[in-house]
Design a protein around this motif. Structure first.
Motif, PDB file in Angstrom:
ATOM      1  N   THR A   1      -1.395 -14.317  -9.502  1.00 29.08           N
ATOM      2  CA  THR A   1      -1.287 -13.166 -10.409  1.00 29.08           C
ATOM      3  C   THR A   1      -2.540 -12.287 -10.362  1.00 29.08           C
ATOM      4  OG1 THR A   1       0.203 -14.357 -11.901  1.00 29.08           O
ATOM      5  CG2 THR A   1      -0.961 -12.445 -12.796  1.00 29.08           C
ATOM      6  N   LEU A   2      -3.713 -12.930 -10.419  1.00 29.86           N
ATOM      7  CA  LEU A   2      -4.958 -12.149 -10.391  1.00 29.86           C
ATOM      8  C   LEU A   2      -5.111 -11.393  -9.081  1.00 29.86           C
ATOM      9  CD1 LEU A   2      -7.574 -14.510 -12.082  1.00 29.86           C
ATOM     10  CD2 LEU A   2      -6.432 -12.517 -13.052  1.00 29.86           C
ATOM     11  N   GLN A   3      -4.780 -12.055  -7.991  1.00 25.23           N
ATOM     12  CA  GLN A   3      -4.880 -11.389  -6.688  1.00 25.23           C
ATOM     13  C   GLN A   3      -3.932 -10.194  -6.610  1.00 25.23           C
ATOM     14  OE1 GLN A   3      -4.029 -13.961  -3.378  1.00 25.23           O
ATOM     15  NE2 GLN A   3      -4.410 -12.368  -1.844  1.00 25.23           N
ATOM     16  N   GLN A   4      -2.739 -10.345  -7.206  1.00 25.94           N
ATOM     17  CA  GLN A   4      -1.777  -9.258  -7.174  1.00 25.94           C
ATOM     18  C   GLN A   4      -2.217  -8.104  -8.065  1.00 25.94           C
ATOM     19  OE1 GLN A   4       0.404  -9.972  -4.903  1.00 25.94           O
ATOM     20  NE2 GLN A   4       1.212  -7.895  -4.933  1.00 25.94           N
ATOM     21  N   ARG A   5      -2.839  -8.425  -9.194  1.00 26.97           N
ATOM     22  CA  ARG A   5      -3.375  -7.376 -10.063  1.00 26.97           C
ATOM     23  C   ARG A   5      -4.486  -6.608  -9.342  1.00 26.97           C
ATOM     24  NH1 ARG A   5      -4.033 -10.779 -15.748  1.00 26.97           N
ATOM     25  NH2 ARG A   5      -1.786 -10.940 -16.239  1.00 26.97           N
ATOM     26  N   GLU A   6      -5.309  -7.325  -8.599  1.00 26.43           N
ATOM     27  CA  GLU A   6      -6.361  -6.666  -7.827  1.00 26.43           C
ATOM     28  C   GLU A   6      -5.757  -5.768  -6.751  1.00 26.43           C
ATOM     29  OE1 GLU A   6     -10.403  -7.800  -5.292  1.00 26.43           O
ATOM     30  OE2 GLU A   6      -8.903  -9.331  -5.740  1.00 26.43           O
ATOM     31  N   THR A   7      -4.673  -6.223  -6.130  1.00 31.24           N
ATOM     32  CA  THR A   7      -4.018  -5.408  -5.106  1.00 31.24           C
ATOM     33  C   THR A   7      -3.465  -4.122  -5.706  1.00 31.24           C
ATOM     34  OG1 THR A   7      -3.422  -7.387  -3.846  1.00 31.24           O
ATOM     35  CG2 THR A   7      -2.181  -5.377  -3.375  1.00 31.24           C
ATOM     36  N   VAL A   8      -2.865  -4.219  -6.890  1.00 30.34           N
ATOM     37  CA  VAL A   8      -2.338  -3.029  -7.558  1.00 30.34           C
ATOM     38  C   VAL A   8      -3.464  -2.039  -7.839  1.00 30.34           C
ATOM     39  CG1 VAL A   8      -1.260  -2.158  -9.666  1.00 30.34           C
ATOM     40  CG2 VAL A   8      -0.349  -4.199  -8.575  1.00 30.34           C
ATOM     41  N   ALA A   9      -4.567  -2.541  -8.412  1.00 29.22           N
ATOM     42  CA  ALA A   9      -5.698  -1.658  -8.726  1.00 29.22           C
ATOM     43  C   ALA A   9      -6.319  -1.075  -7.451  1.00 29.22           C
ATOM     44  CB  ALA A   9      -6.749  -2.423  -9.527  1.00 29.22           C
ATOM     45  N   SER A  10      -6.386  -1.872  -6.386  1.00 32.15           N
ATOM     46  CA  SER A  10      -6.988  -1.401  -5.136  1.00 32.15           C
ATOM     47  C   SER A  10      -6.147  -0.301  -4.500  1.00 32.15           C
ATOM     48  CB  SER A  10      -7.148  -2.570  -4.158  1.00 32.15           C
ATOM     49  OG  SER A  10      -8.046  -3.533  -4.659  1.00 32.15           O
ATOM     50  N   THR A  11      -4.831  -0.496  -4.462  1.00 34.02           N
ATOM     51  CA  THR A  11      -3.971   0.522  -3.856  1.00 34.02           C
ATOM     52  C   THR A  11      -3.951   1.792  -4.699  1.00 34.02           C
ATOM     53  OG1 THR A  11      -2.081  -0.599  -4.929  1.00 34.02           O
ATOM     54  CG2 THR A  11      -2.495  -1.095  -2.608  1.00 34.02           C
ATOM     55  N   GLN A  12      -4.079   1.657  -6.009  1.00 36.04           N
ATOM     56  CA  GLN A  12      -4.164   2.853  -6.850  1.00 36.04           C
ATOM     57  C   GLN A  12      -5.468   3.606  -6.582  1.00 36.04           C
ATOM     58  OE1 GLN A  12      -3.664   1.250 -10.797  1.00 36.04           O
ATOM     59  NE2 GLN A  12      -1.419   1.317 -10.700  1.00 36.04           N
ATOM     60  N   ALA A  13      -6.572   2.869  -6.415  1.00 37.16           N
ATOM     61  CA  ALA A  13      -7.842   3.512  -6.088  1.00 37.16           C
ATOM     62  C   ALA A  13      -7.777   4.145  -4.701  1.00 37.16           C
ATOM     63  CB  ALA A  13      -8.974   2.491  -6.155  1.00 37.16           C
ATOM     64  N   GLU A  14      -7.112   3.468  -3.773  1.00 37.95           N
ATOM     65  CA  GLU A  14      -6.980   4.019  -2.427  1.00 37.95           C
ATOM     66  C   GLU A  14      -6.170   5.313  -2.450  1.00 37.95           C
ATOM     67  OE1 GLU A  14      -5.587   2.527   2.042  1.00 37.95           O
ATOM     68  OE2 GLU A  14      -5.326   1.242   0.286  1.00 37.95           O
ATOM     69  N   ALA A  15      -5.128   5.343  -3.284  1.00 41.73           N
ATOM     70  CA  ALA A  15      -4.340   6.577  -3.409  1.00 41.73           C
ATOM     71  C   ALA A  15      -5.201   7.716  -3.930  1.00 41.73           C
ATOM     72  CB  ALA A  15      -3.146   6.340  -4.333  1.00 41.73           C
ATOM     73  N   LEU A  16      -6.082   7.420  -4.880  1.00 35.44           N
ATOM     74  CA  LEU A  16      -6.965   8.459  -5.410  1.00 35.44           C
ATOM     75  C   LEU A  16      -7.998   8.892  -4.375  1.00 35.44           C
ATOM     76  CD1 LEU A  16      -7.517   7.256  -9.076  1.00 35.44           C
ATOM     77  CD2 LEU A  16      -6.406   9.355  -8.325  1.00 35.44           C
ATOM     78  N   TRP A  17      -8.429   7.961  -3.524  1.00 36.91           N
ATOM     79  CA  TRP A  17      -9.352   8.340  -2.457  1.00 36.91           C
ATOM     80  C   TRP A  17      -8.685   9.321  -1.501  1.00 36.91           C
ATOM     81  CZ3 TRP A  17     -13.826   9.176  -0.547  1.00 36.91           C
ATOM     82  CH2 TRP A  17     -14.034   9.226   0.828  1.00 36.91           C
ATOM     83  N   HIS A  18      -7.450   9.031  -1.106  1.00 37.42           N
ATOM     84  CA  HIS A  18      -6.737   9.946  -0.219  1.00 37.42           C
ATOM     85  C   HIS A  18      -6.442  11.268  -0.934  1.00 37.42           C
ATOM     86  CE1 HIS A  18      -6.449   7.045   2.940  1.00 37.42           C
ATOM     87  NE2 HIS A  18      -5.716   6.204   2.250  1.00 37.42           N
ATOM     88  N   ALA A  19      -6.193  11.196  -2.242  1.00 36.15           N
ATOM     89  CA  ALA A  19      -5.993  12.434  -3.002  1.00 36.15           C
ATOM     90  C   ALA A  19      -7.267  13.269  -2.999  1.00 36.15           C
ATOM     91  CB  ALA A  19      -5.576  12.106  -4.442  1.00 36.15           C
ATOM     92  N   PHE A  20      -8.414  12.597  -3.076  1.00 39.72           N
ATOM     93  CA  PHE A  20      -9.698  13.301  -3.009  1.00 39.72           C
ATOM     94  C   PHE A  20      -9.870  13.956  -1.639  1.00 39.72           C
ATOM     95  CE2 PHE A  20     -14.256  12.888  -1.765  1.00 39.72           C
ATOM     96  CZ  PHE A  20     -14.756  13.883  -2.581  1.00 39.72           C
TER      97      PHE A  20
END
Length: 437
Positions: A107-126
């Protein structure tokens, strides 16, 4: 996910200089006023507050990753017995408890994956915002450059026609037609009006550029020095591959798909219980009734184990259905944007070809003829073989063609930059320079 680093698009600006250098003398050092497109881009990419806002959103998203991967805070409990509970070994005075909840495996690893992909989306948005700003500044720059050229040409035409006023006026005094003088003054007035409109447009264009560069709207911007671009041909198939692989907006949408998939897996894991482990410690006082009891007055301790019961199946089912719909929506957003980008590429290529065609038509054919017509009309008028109307018509035709030529040049530069920003790389691999015919 590896931490992504901010790198303003100086690399892109350097690649863009491959094409800009064909027309612009770029300054090597920063100056109080931007002198070329590279200076404009540097100011915009470092001073635009909207771009900085995207950067801060990404930084905030990065800080959510360690939060998502961390265990819940442990709980410490203290219980003081106001009225002690008497036991065989003595009265219970205080009780301490310490517990830690452990989410289900993965569960923790999956929560980290969700947060990481959301941050990655914002990086590409930047990144996408950087390219959008680059495109907007570049296109506004060439509109501003065209405006300067249009003002220069209309000023020259006004000066040329005003030089004819003494000649026409002298002929009127000698018995010539007054209508010629009136028509000449009307034409001069019309061109002056056109120039005044262009001057007013300069204020609006300058304010727009300054706003994108994070400067006061009334900051002075000198007229760019530029020339028409060299005609190019486009390898459409290779360009589409580059867009598919490198366009940051598509990368952002793909990251959202990945985030939705991770959220879907997280919803599946929520069906399983969390485990809570605990340690309990009870402070026992001295026995008052039977102090000789074995272990009398000895403190007690124990361990505890608990699980939550995810029995509300409808809630979890709805959660999984929600994440499934979000993933499908993200996939459709990606497909929709990819289709739109292909359309934009086709439109931009067609517009680029048309602009280059107009440059070729006006620059190598019509402008030369119009200039000859002006020279002939002026010579004929001075020799009394042509009327002032012929001179006015030839000057007006030449001005119109010159404006059309520079408008085509600006359009060609703008479409080249559009293709470059959509593919997020230099176009040397997909655009081939052609020698002017």
């Amino acid at each position: 996910m590896h931490r992504l680093r901010f790198q303003p698009l100086y690399r892109f600006a350097g690649l863009l200089a491959i094409y800009v250098s064909l027309a612009l003398p770029l300054s090597a050092q920063s100056t109080p006023q931007p002198q070329g497109l590279e200076d404009y881009l540097r100011l915009a990419l470092t001073q635009n507050p909207g771009l900085d806002a995207f950067a801060q959103r990404y930084e905030a998203a990065m800080q959510r990753i360690p939060q998502a991967s961390a265990l819940p805070d442990p709980k410490l409990g203290i219980n003081h017995f106001v009225e002690s509970v008497q036991t065989r070994t003595g009265p219970q005075e205080n009780a301490l408890s310490l517990s830690q909840t452990l989410p289900w495996f993965g569960t923790l690893q999956q929560r980290e994956t969700v947060a990481s992909t959301q941050a990655e989306a914002l990086w590409h948005a930047f990144q996408n915002q950087q390219l959008q700003l680059t495109r907007q500044v570049s296109q506004a720059y060439y509109d501003y450059a065209y405006l300067g050229k249009a003002i220069e040409l209309t000023t020259q035409k006004t000066e040329l026609l005003e030089r004819l006023l003494p000649i026409v006026d002298e002929r009127v005094r000698g018995g010539g037609s007054l209508n010629a003088l009136l028509r000449l003054k009307v034409e001069i007035g019309k061109i002056n009006d056109q120039r005044q409109s262009l001057e007013n447009s300069r204020l609006a264009q300058r304010a727009q550029l300054n706003q994108m560069m994070g400067q006061p709207a009334d900051s002075e911007l000198p007229w760019p020095e530029w020339s028409a671009p060299t005609p190019i041909s486009v390898d459409t198939a290779a360009l589409l591959v580059a867009v598919r692989e490198s366009n940051p907006e598509l990368a952002m949408l793909q990251s959202r798909v990945d985030s939705a998939q991770a959220s879907q897996e997280l919803a599946r894991l929520d069906r399983f219980p969390d485990v809570t482990l605990g340690l309990n410690y009870i402070q026992i006082g001295a026995p008052e009734i039977n102090p000789t009891t074995p272990d009398a007055g000895q403190d007690a301790w124990g361990v505890s184990f608990a699980v939550n019961l995810p029995i509300w199946l409808n809630s979890n089912k709805a959660q999984r259905a929600e994440t499934l719909s979000q993933r499908r929506a993200a996939e459709q957003d990606f497909s929709q944007r990819w289709n739109a980008l292909q359309s934009e590429i086709s439109f931009s290529i067609a517009y680029l070809k048309d602009a280059d065609r107009r440059i070729q038509l006006y620059g190598t054919e019509l402008l030369g003829l119009a200039e000859q017509a002006v020279e002939i009309s002026h010579s004929s008028y001075e020799n009394g073989q042509a009327s002032i109307l012929e001179v006015i018509d030839s000057e007006r035709s030449l001005l119109d063609l010159q404006l059309l030529y520079w408008r085509a040049a600006a359009d060609s530069w703008k479409q080249t930059i559009t293709l470059q920003t959509l593919s997020n790389q230099a176009l040397t691999q997909h655009l081939k320079l052609q020698n002017p015919k």
